[in-house]
Design an enzyme around this catalytic site. Structure first.
Site, PDB file in Angstrom:
ATOM      1  N   SER A 167     -17.859  -8.737 -31.555  1.00 60.51           N
ATOM      2  CA  SER A 167     -18.334  -9.870 -32.333  1.00 60.51           C
ATOM      3  C   SER A 167     -19.202 -10.867 -31.557  1.00 60.51           C
ATOM      4  O   SER A 167     -20.237 -10.493 -31.012  1.00 60.51           O
ATOM      5  CB  SER A 167     -17.117 -10.571 -32.948  1.00 60.51           C
ATOM      6  OG  SER A 167     -17.517 -11.383 -34.010  1.00 60.51           O
ATOM      7  N   ASP A 218     -15.292  -4.057 -42.810  1.00 62.03           N
ATOM      8  CA  ASP A 218     -16.240  -5.016 -42.236  1.00 62.03           C
ATOM      9  C   ASP A 218     -17.654  -4.646 -42.686  1.00 62.03           C
ATOM     10  O   ASP A 218     -18.445  -4.090 -41.927  1.00 62.03           O
ATOM     11  CB  ASP A 218     -16.129  -4.983 -40.705  1.00 62.03           C
ATOM     12  CG  ASP A 218     -16.991  -6.046 -40.047  1.00 62.03           C
ATOM     13  OD1 ASP A 218     -17.592  -6.882 -40.756  1.00 62.03           O
ATOM     14  OD2 ASP A 218     -17.057  -6.037 -38.795  1.00 62.03           O
ATOM     15  N   HIS A 245     -12.891  -7.134 -39.812  1.00 54.78           N
ATOM     16  CA  HIS A 245     -13.835  -7.402 -38.718  1.00 54.78           C
ATOM     17  C   HIS A 245     -13.163  -7.270 -37.350  1.00 54.78           C
ATOM     18  O   HIS A 245     -13.674  -6.583 -36.466  1.00 54.78           O
ATOM     19  CB  HIS A 245     -14.445  -8.792 -38.911  1.00 54.78           C
ATOM     20  CG  HIS A 245     -15.414  -9.164 -37.837  1.00 54.78           C
ATOM     21  ND1 HIS A 245     -16.526  -8.394 -37.553  1.00 54.78           N
ATOM     22  CD2 HIS A 245     -15.427 -10.201 -36.968  1.00 54.78           C
ATOM     23  CE1 HIS A 245     -17.189  -8.960 -36.544  1.00 54.78           C
ATOM     24  NE2 HIS A 245     -16.549 -10.051 -36.183  1.00 54.78           N
TER      25      HIS A 245
END
Ligand SMILES: *[C@@H]1O[C@H](CO)[C@@H](O)[C@H](O)[C@H]1NC(C)=O
Ligand SMILES: *[C@@H]1O[C@H](CO)[C@@H](O)[C@H](O)[C@H]1NC(C)=O
Length: 267
Positions: A167, A218, A245
């Site tokens: 991320s 995600d 995610h």
């Protein structure tokens, strides 16, 4: 006669009672033990991430802080032999983290211990402004973030690591991959930001073996980064079913398995 019969009846009842107790006791014992057995088994499922660590492995995660501007806090797990002596790691792995996380995430998820017990050196750092690392004005550009990673790797004697990057940490890892891919022995992006900052030609020229990991649910950053990262010539993909995610939090067992399988091919 009557007296004898009464005694026989009593004796019979006592025998019957004993027999009943004998038959019932094990199931009563089991009944009371079953719940705790269940819990143990379930915990085993959560905690034991295959392949199982070698027996007697006794991994401690130590913490440290690299001085400088900004100082960088980190956690480290090192492989040991059965007597607890440090051994030479097969590979070095550096773990970054997402926006809502820190190096502590990898300790709590068991990733650091798992890596060390499989013979790898595991280093997780707190990026500036997260966990125990102070924020810094000096990491506002791609080049500054690349320099921060370089400083960390050099200071800790890390050469040719496998870099894991979920991320938000893509702000660090993708500029690093773009500029210094030859210094990375492997790359494990987990739905990172910043994959659009690399041109198709640049992707094409990167030889680093890459494991693209993302959660099936995600559909935003996961799907977008997947679409860009598959331009890397040497990639494989693990899409974690039912995971969001932060897919490594949703499916730690599957994530760990995929990670170890990828590392095995590299060492
Ligand atoms: C792990 O290390 C601790 C402290 O050094 C020690 O007391 C313990 O016996 C070790 N356990 C195993 C399984 O080696
Ligand atoms: C791709 O990476 C793997 C390691 O994951 C390596 O064994 C293989 O040789 C690489 N393939 C190419 C074409 O570089």
């Amino acid at each position: 006669m009557n007296f004898l019969r009464n005694r026989l009846v009593v004796l019979g009842l006592v025998l019957l009672g004993t027999l009943l107790l004998y038959l019932l006791l094990p199931s009563m014992r089991q009944g009371s033990m079953e719940p705790s057995l269940h819990i143990q088994q379930r915990m085993g499922h959560i905690l034991a991430t295959p392949p199982m660590p070698p027996s007697g492995a006794n991994i401690t995660v130590r913490t440290g802080q690299l001085p400088g501007d900004p100082p960088i806090f980190f956690r480290e797990a090192l492989p040991v032999d059965s007597a607890g002596r440090q051994i030479l790691p097969k590979l070095q792995m550096v773990l970054l983290h997402g926006q809502a996380f820190s190096s502590k995430t990898w300790e709590e998820l068991g990733t650091l211990g798992l890596l060390a017990s499989n013979g790898y050196q595991a280093l997780a750092l707190d990026l500036p402004g997260y966990g125990n690392s102070p924020d810094s004005e000096s990491v506002k550009t791609d080049q500054a973030r690349v320099n921060l990673l370089k400083r960390f790797l050099e200071a800790l004697g890390v050469r040719a690591p496998v870099l894991l990057s979920p991320s938000m940490s893509g702000h660090y890892s993708l500029p690093f991959l773009q500029r210094h891919s030859a210094q990375l022995h492997g790359f494990i992006p987990i739905a990172p930001v910043g994959t659009r900052g690399i041109t198709p030609q640049e992707y094409h020229d990167i030889q680093t073996p890459t494991l693209i990991v993302y959660g099936e649910l995600d559909t935003n950053l996961g799907a977008q980064s997947h679409k860009n990262l598959i331009q890397l010539p040497n990639h494989s993909v693990v899409k974690l079913a039912g995971a969001r995610h932060a897919c490594y939090m949703d499916k730690p067992r599957e994530f760990h398995q995929a990670m170890l399988k990828f590392l095995q091919k590299l060492d």
